[in-house]
Each structure stands twice: as C-alpha cells, then as structure tokens.
Design an enzyme around this catalytic site. Sequence first.
Site, PDB file in Angstrom:
ATOM      1  N   GLN A   1     -16.268 -21.729 -25.161  1.00  0.00           N
ATOM      2  CA  GLN A   1     -17.168 -21.114 -26.144  1.00  0.00           C
ATOM      3  C   GLN A   1     -16.498 -19.855 -26.675  1.00  0.00           C
ATOM      4  OE1 GLN A   1     -20.936 -20.439 -24.219  1.00  0.00           O
ATOM      5  NE2 GLN A   1     -21.718 -22.392 -24.930  1.00  0.00           N
TER       6      GLN A   1
ATOM      7  N   ARG B   1     -36.051  -8.197   6.951  1.00  0.00           N
ATOM      8  CA  ARG B   1     -35.117  -7.521   7.856  1.00  0.00           C
ATOM      9  C   ARG B   1     -34.292  -6.448   7.165  1.00  0.00           C
ATOM     10  NH1 ARG B   1     -33.148 -12.938  10.691  1.00  0.00           N
ATOM     11  NH2 ARG B   1     -34.535 -12.859  12.468  1.00  0.00           N
TER      12      ARG B   1
ATOM     13  N   ILE C   1      -6.524  -3.774  -0.910  1.00  0.00           N
ATOM     14  CA  ILE C   1      -7.902  -4.163  -1.226  1.00  0.00           C
ATOM     15  C   ILE C   1      -8.845  -2.959  -1.281  1.00  0.00           C
ATOM     16  CG2 ILE C   1      -7.608  -6.459  -0.207  1.00  0.00           C
ATOM     17  CD1 ILE C   1      -9.541  -5.496   2.014  1.00  0.00           C
ATOM     18  N   ASP C   2      -8.411  -1.817  -0.765  1.00  0.00           N
ATOM     19  CA  ASP C   2      -9.312  -0.659  -0.683  1.00  0.00           C
ATOM     20  C   ASP C   2      -9.431   0.135  -1.982  1.00  0.00           C
ATOM     21  OD1 ASP C   2      -9.385  -1.342   1.934  1.00  0.00           O
ATOM     22  OD2 ASP C   2      -8.148   0.315   2.655  1.00  0.00           O
TER      23      ASP C   2
ATOM     24  N   ARG D   1     -18.266 -12.675 -37.531  1.00  0.00           N
ATOM     25  CA  ARG D   1     -18.961 -12.125 -36.366  1.00  0.00           C
ATOM     26  C   ARG D   1     -17.990 -11.745 -35.244  1.00  0.00           C
ATOM     27  NH1 ARG D   1     -24.214 -13.643 -35.308  1.00  0.00           N
ATOM     28  NH2 ARG D   1     -23.593 -14.409 -33.282  1.00  0.00           N
TER      29      ARG D   1
ATOM     30  N   ASN E   1     -17.448 -11.502 -26.126  1.00  0.00           N
ATOM     31  CA  ASN E   1     -16.816 -10.179 -26.242  1.00  0.00           C
ATOM     32  C   ASN E   1     -16.448  -9.884 -27.700  1.00  0.00           C
ATOM     33  OD1 ASN E   1     -16.038  -7.777 -25.093  1.00  0.00           O
ATOM     34  ND2 ASN E   1     -14.010  -8.464 -24.467  1.00  0.00           N
TER      35      ASN E   1
ATOM     36  N   GLY F   1       0.818  -1.212   0.000  1.00  0.00           N
ATOM     37  CA  GLY F   1       0.000   0.000   0.000  1.00  0.00           C
ATOM     38  C   GLY F   1       0.848   1.255   0.000  1.00  0.00           C
TER      39      GLY F   1
ATOM     40  N   GLN G   1     -21.257 -19.156 -19.221  1.00  0.00           N
ATOM     41  CA  GLN G   1     -22.177 -18.025 -19.061  1.00  0.00           C
ATOM     42  C   GLN G   1     -22.224 -17.588 -17.597  1.00  0.00           C
ATOM     43  OE1 GLN G   1     -25.854 -19.161 -20.954  1.00  0.00           O
ATOM     44  NE2 GLN G   1     -24.898 -19.099 -22.966  1.00  0.00           N
TER      45      GLN G   1
HETATM   46  P1  ATP Z   1      -2.028  -1.074   3.845  1.00  0.00           P
HETATM   47  O1  ATP Z   1      -2.679  -0.391   2.697  1.00  0.00           O
HETATM   48  O2  ATP Z   1      -2.477  -2.451   4.029  1.00  0.00           O
HETATM   49  O3  ATP Z   1      -2.057  -0.287   5.110  1.00  0.00           O
HETATM   50  P2  ATP Z   1       0.664  -0.176   3.638  1.00  0.00           P
HETATM   51  O4  ATP Z   1       1.768  -0.543   2.726  1.00  0.00           O
HETATM   52  O5  ATP Z   1       0.164   1.218   3.545  1.00  0.00           O
HETATM   53  O6  ATP Z   1      -0.480  -1.235   3.424  1.00  0.00           O
HETATM   54  P3  ATP Z   1       1.967   0.309   6.173  1.00  0.00           P
HETATM   55  O7  ATP Z   1       1.855  -0.421   7.450  1.00  0.00           O
HETATM   56  O8  ATP Z   1       1.655   1.749   6.126  1.00  0.00           O
HETATM   57  O9  ATP Z   1       1.096  -0.511   5.138  1.00  0.00           O
HETATM   58  O10 ATP Z   1       3.470   0.131   5.613  1.00  0.00           O
HETATM   59  C1  ATP Z   1       4.047  -1.153   5.490  1.00  0.00           C
HETATM   60  C2  ATP Z   1       5.506  -1.087   5.886  1.00  0.00           C
HETATM   61  O11 ATP Z   1       6.212  -0.198   5.021  1.00  0.00           O
HETATM   62  C3  ATP Z   1       5.760  -0.544   7.269  1.00  0.00           C
HETATM   63  O12 ATP Z   1       5.602  -1.532   8.258  1.00  0.00           O
HETATM   64  C4  ATP Z   1       7.214  -0.106   7.172  1.00  0.00           C
HETATM   65  O13 ATP Z   1       8.069  -1.189   7.302  1.00  0.00           O
HETATM   66  C5  ATP Z   1       7.289   0.408   5.738  1.00  0.00           C
HETATM   67  N1  ATP Z   1       7.134   1.878   5.764  1.00  0.00           N
HETATM   68  C6  ATP Z   1       6.001   2.592   5.741  1.00  0.00           C
HETATM   69  N2  ATP Z   1       6.252   3.914   5.779  1.00  0.00           N
HETATM   70  C7  ATP Z   1       7.586   4.050   5.843  1.00  0.00           C
HETATM   71  C8  ATP Z   1       8.482   5.154   5.903  1.00  0.00           C
HETATM   72  N3  ATP Z   1       8.036   6.410   5.916  1.00  0.00           N
HETATM   73  N4  ATP Z   1       9.797   4.895   5.950  1.00  0.00           N
HETATM   74  C9  ATP Z   1      10.250   3.636   5.922  1.00  0.00           C
HETATM   75  N5  ATP Z   1       9.463   2.562   5.871  1.00  0.00           N
HETATM   76  C10 ATP Z   1       8.157   2.739   5.833  1.00  0.00           C
END
Ligand code: ATP
Length: 810
Positions: A616, A242, A206-207, A783, A574, A159, A711
């Site tokens: 298909q 509900r 996932i967000d 087609r 498609n 992330g 399908q």
């Molecule tokens: P999610 O979307 O699931 O929260 P994420 O990648 O944003 O995923 P974080 O916990 O924010 O999850 O970051 C994952 C790891 O990345 C942290 O545990 C850390 O090891 C590393 N990390 C995050 N920010 C920094 C930073 N500013 N400097 C160095 N390492 C970092």
Amino acid sequence: MKIAVLTSGGDSAGMNAVVRAVVKVGILKGCEAWVVREGYEGLVRGNTEALSEQAIDDEPINLPDNASTDGSNFNLIHNLRFGDGDLLKDGTGDHPGTRSLKGRYIVRVGFDDVRGWFAEGGTLIGTARSKTFRTAEGRLQAAYNMIKEGIDALVVCGGDGSLTGADVFRAEWPKLIESLQSEGRITAEKAKLHAHLRIVGLVGSIDNDMSMTDLTIGAPTALHRICEAIDNINSTASSHSRAFVLEVMGRHCGWLALLAGVSGGADFIFIPERPPTSESWEDEMCDCIHRHREVGKRKTIVIVSEGAIDRNLNPIKADHVKDVLTERLGLDTRVTTLGHTQRGGRPCAYDRVLPTLQGMEAVEALLEATPTSPSYMIGIRENKITRVPLMEAVEMTRAVSSAIEAKDFEKAMSFRDPEFKESFEGFLKISTLDHEKVPEEQRMRIAIMHMGAPAGGMNAATRAAVRYCIRHGHTPIAVHNGFRGLLDDEIHELSWLGVDSWTARGGSELGTNRMLPSVDLGAIASKFQEHQFHGLLMIGGFEAFSSLLILEEGRKHYPAFHIPMVHLPATISNNVPMTEWSLGSDTSLNALVDACDAIKQSASASRNRVFVVETQGGKCGYIATVGALATGASLVYTPEQGIDLDTLRRDVRFLKTRYTLDAKGRSEGRLVIKNEVASQVYTTDVMQKMLKEEGGTLFDARSASLGHTLQGGVPSPMDRARAVRLSIKCMAFLEREHIKLLKQPSKARHATPDSAAVIIIQSSSLKWVPVQEMVAHADMKNRRGNNPWWAGIKELAETLAGRPQLIGLH
Ligand code: ATP
C-alpha cells in the site's frame, strides 16, 4: 583495500546487518571483504589452516546478452563468484560442500556469502570476550595475523569495551609493527605497506548506552522483545488483578526500561539515571500504585532496570520491589526477569535499516581514513548518520556512569539525548494521577478525532492526550468516526482509566472516517459551537492535513473555528508533507519485514523464484522504498519514479544476470517490491507474468499483495513512544494558543494562522508548521510531500542487491 569486519562483546540484533553491509559495500567499492570470527579472539587465533576448498568458482559462465553487470564490474563478478553463498549460515561453516572454517578465523567472503543475513538475530560470525586481546602479546599476535592476510582496515561492531579495544589497538599499531619487524616475523616491505591501521567502530549494544549517538544497533529490537512481553503479561495481570515486576537489561542506562515504560503503559519505572526523588522510594511507588488501584485499575506493571538504584546508590532489585508491593499493598505480585530473551530474535525493521546505512558509512570512513585522522565511531544523530571520534564517545559514555556514582543525577540526564529526558517527563505526565491543574478560566474542552485509515500509534497518542488533559484539568472529548461522527453527535468524554490499555491496541479505538469537513462546513461549525470545543486534535494522514486546511480557511466565515487546532500525522503511507515520520510508518515497515521474511523463505524453499510483493502507500513510495532496504529486495517500483518499458527491460536483464551468477545448486528467492499504484499499466499481475515468461529456466515468478496487513496488528514500540511524545507536545500547543486567545475580547476572538498547525519530526526534533505554510511543500494532487528524505534509498537498496552501475559505486 582488504577490509575485515568483526563483532565483539555481547551480541545484539542487527550485527549481521552490519557485516552484510560492510561486505557488500566494501566489494562494490572495489575492496576485498573479510570477516573475523569470534571477535578479537579470532584475530588473536588467526588462520592455522590453509583454505580448504576452491573458493572461486572459475568455471566459465555465459552471462545473458547485454548483461547488466558488465565487464567493468569485474571485481563484483569475481566476488559474486567467490565463495559458495552458504558460508557460516549455520554458524560453523560446516555445510557439506562448502569451505571448511576449521582452523580459520579470518575468512575472505564473497558478495553472496552474506545474502539474507539481516533477517537473522545475534551474530553469525560469532562474538566473544577475549582476555588475550587485552594483553600486549595478544594484540601483537592479532596484528601479525592480520598482516599475514594483508589486512589493515578493520570494522569493529560492539559495545564501549570493544570500541576501547579498537582504539587501543590502533594507537599501538606502529609499535606492534616495529616489534614484528624486529622479531623477524614480517619483512620491512610488509611493515612499510601496513604502517597504519584504519579502524572504524559501530555500536552494537542492546542497552542504547553509548553517548553521542541517538540509537545503538540492537536496542530497538530489544525494546520490541520487552514490549511483546509486557503486552502478554498485561492480559494475565488484568485477569487475576495481579502486579508484575519486570526486570529488563541496562546496567548503566535506563533507555530500555524508560521506553518500555512509555510504550508498554507501565505504572512505575526504576532507571539508574533518575532514581525516585524521595528518600523512600517504597513510599513513592506505593502511593502512586495505590491511587491507580483506587480508580479501578486491575493490573500493575513496574519496570526495573538491571542497574536501578535509589538516591543513595543502593541497588533496587525486582524481588525487593515485589515484597514491598505484596506486603504494603497486599497485591498478588510476580517477578518476570526477561534476561537473554531481550537479546534474541529477528531484528526489527529499524535494526536492519540503521546498520545497513551505518555499515555503508563505515566503509566510506575507512576509505577516507588517513594516518592522522582519528578513529571514528559511526552513530546516528537527528536521523542522520554521523562520524564522531571514537574515544570521545567512549569517554562521554563513561562520564554518565561517573555522574551517577557522584549522585549528580541532573548531569547524568543531561548527558543523554534530549529525547530521553522528554520521554521521562512524558512518562510521568501520563502514568501518574498527580494533578497540575491550570486555572479554571484556562481549562478547555478538547476534541480528539482520528482521520483516514488506521495507523499504529493512533490509540497510544489518544491515551497520552486524554491523560494530559485530565492532569491539567481539561475535558478530553472523543469524536468517533471523524467528521461524519461529529455531524451525528457521536461524541463522549474519555476517562483516565478508560484509555488505560490503549497503548498496545492497533486500529483506531475512536473509529476513523475519510469525510472532509467541506462536505458541510456550516454544520460542522455549528457542532463545534454546540459542543463548546476550545481546541481540536486530529490524528491521521493526508485527510487530516486537508481537513485542517479547510477548517483554517473556514475561519473567514465561521467564528467556531477560531480555536487552536493541530494535526498529528499518523499514516502508514508516511505521506504527510515535511515530516520525516508519521505514526504508523514504523509499524507498517515491521509488518512488511515480517511478511517478506516469510515470503522469501517460501521463495527459496521451492526453486529459484522471484516474488513481486505489492504494498500500500497510495502515491507515496515510502513503504516500498524503505521496505526494500529493510528486506533486501532486488528491485523496487514507486509511484514517484513510475515504470516504463526501458526500466522493465533493464530489470529483467539484471535478474537474469543475478540468477546466472548464483552459486551452483543453490535456490534463491528474490523480492521485487512494488507500490500498488506505481503504474496503471504494468500492474502486479502483468509484472509477475512477464517475469515468469522472461525467467524461463532461470527463475519462476509469483506475486503477493500485502494490502491491509501493512497496517500491522500491534503498534511497534517506536510508534507508541513517538505517539506519546508528539501527543503531549500537541496538548501543550493547544494550551498555549488558547491562552493567547483568552487575551482577546470573548465576543471577537480571532485565531492567527499559526494556531492551526501540524506537528512534524525533522531530524528528530519536533517543529510546528502552520498548515497554510505546509501547502508549499505538498504535492496536493498526488497527496504526498515534495522531496522526501528516503528518495535516494531506492538506488541504495538495488545496489546492495548487486547492481552497482546505477549509482557509480564501483
Ligand atoms: P557489552 O556492551 O555487551 O558489554 P562490550 O564491547 O562493552 O559489549 P566488553 O566485554 O567490555 O564488551 O569488551 C569486549 C572485548 O573488547 C573484550 O573482551 C576485550 O577483548 C576487548 N577490550 C575491551 N576493553 C579493552 C581494552 N581496554 N584493551 C583491549 N581490549 C579491550
């Protein structure tokens, strides 16, 4: 180059596909591939133990004569034989007889070590949130561990936190190297050799919360999990009359809640970017749901995003929503928090295809990186894989949260992609009973018809069209059973409540038919006149396209066809020209992936077995081709390319080579995906027998025809959401064109060719193409469209199965 890949932060479906793609493509490009276990923590811990077992099987092998993996691919053969193919499969690397991973966090892997990985959820190499990596000492140790193994190219999948970490690491790298050298931990030679770190980020989240990319890896699968839950809850909610309040993930991003609301047919949603407009969200919600109940709805679904807030930034929590519904409306209300089930499970088709394409791009980006180029994040924009400067994307992502904190919700929405905004507006249009009636004289009787074979999303599109019509004061008329049904007067008016549960339904609620209007154009025209249609929406595949063409041409003779008419492409094949996606194409891909996962399991369980899977698709190779990429098939046969003896001879040799190179004692299932009409002569049956005969003692062959299972039972969330978006656009188009016609004298209205159009998706934007113009892009005989976007994917899929010489990747 030695490339290492790690997964970090919260896990998401599709991370394994990233690792698989990076490893495979890296090796095909002549690199060594490494994985880092447990995210950044693994980098910090490094390797304290030496490699425990012989990782290279150096027993000589006898490749078949004219082996297709020839000597020029030495690196590939070497890497295929590196490792045991089972490494990490159970997450520990503690399989008897395989390399032990004890004390080793940075591990070299071979091509076959990652086989079949993308059918697995989560991340097989582990992920973590590493506190140590946040410290300068931690990063110094990480740099040392990497250099010790000779690695200075890193792919990070995680992330925004993980990507920030990647950027910090890269920026600091020269200083870290300097420190390591001055402390005497690395030689000057090593310091020079590894002076720059190449780093690329992929967004696993996932967000779907990252800016500058339309989708993040894992978000589509999470949406699948949520929709499955809503579909299940719907039946019980309805039985007991509900209300259910569902809390879904998304701390700063409402994408999951919004898309779940659209595709699950929810009554009300709460998302962080767009809180309810009135000061009292309680009143707003109760008013909306009360009206739904008044028209006879027996169930209520409210979706609350984890980070939902009101206009004053106060959190809106599921339990409070429940209390409000119970106390104010007297509804028997339950709360369901989906929690970690959203993260889990097998990745959907999209979460296999997207990470594969992005993983490939990540390797390219590493190979092209220079000391001065920025670190890139690999994204997807308008159906194209993109590279954007990593920190720009992270900053933009943070800007959304800042806008929300500043109560500037307009700005927060504007930072999301246009589809997000459209989906939100679409949700309001089809889920509330508010009216925006157009003036009496502009109101229309709109005929809605399904054509051709059923496809996932047809019913969801119809539901959206009906609700749009009612909201705007039009009359939605169902024509059952296509043009046959019209001739038999099988028509009736649809109601807001009547279509309520149609989102989740597969098949065609209206009934479809392949009969074209040319069967009796005059009679069809008179039915148009008799029922006073002012507009027509046809949802279907190539038949719908052909029908629209016939009706447009029929305008020369029949005034009844001088009304606006649209075709909304919906077909699992498609094969509608120009559009990149049709409704149903995602559902069928998922059905294919599900079936192939099961087949592959059975194929590996017995002995080495090749499964020829027939799909298909008519004369269009879409499902076979993209399906091959999504299932990891070794070979794919399409009608576009056909099959000849030379191809078969080459393919048999390839399979023999692959089975010869497999690790000893391992039984492997492999898939060959073949479109039903790829060849008249080399049928599935012929092919299976031929492979069985040729496989000899190396492999056995079986076949399976997927037929109508493609399908799909339940439409995928992607198809449902797409259905809503496209359908609303279709309705707006009919209205616009109708108003233009109203300006003409009523006796001699003349619709222009533009008013008979097909809605297409190109690069994620929606376009209108007059049906006459489509003809130039269509192969009417076969087609299908000309030059489809997936044409190059066949080679890619086969290459990832270990056949690099085809496209010169080596
Ligand atoms: P999610 O979307 O699931 O929260 P994420 O990648 O944003 O995923 P974080 O916990 O924010 O999850 O970051 C994952 C790891 O990345 C942290 O545990 C850390 O090891 C590393 N990390 C995050 N920010 C920094 C930073 N500013 N400097 C160095 N390492 C970092």
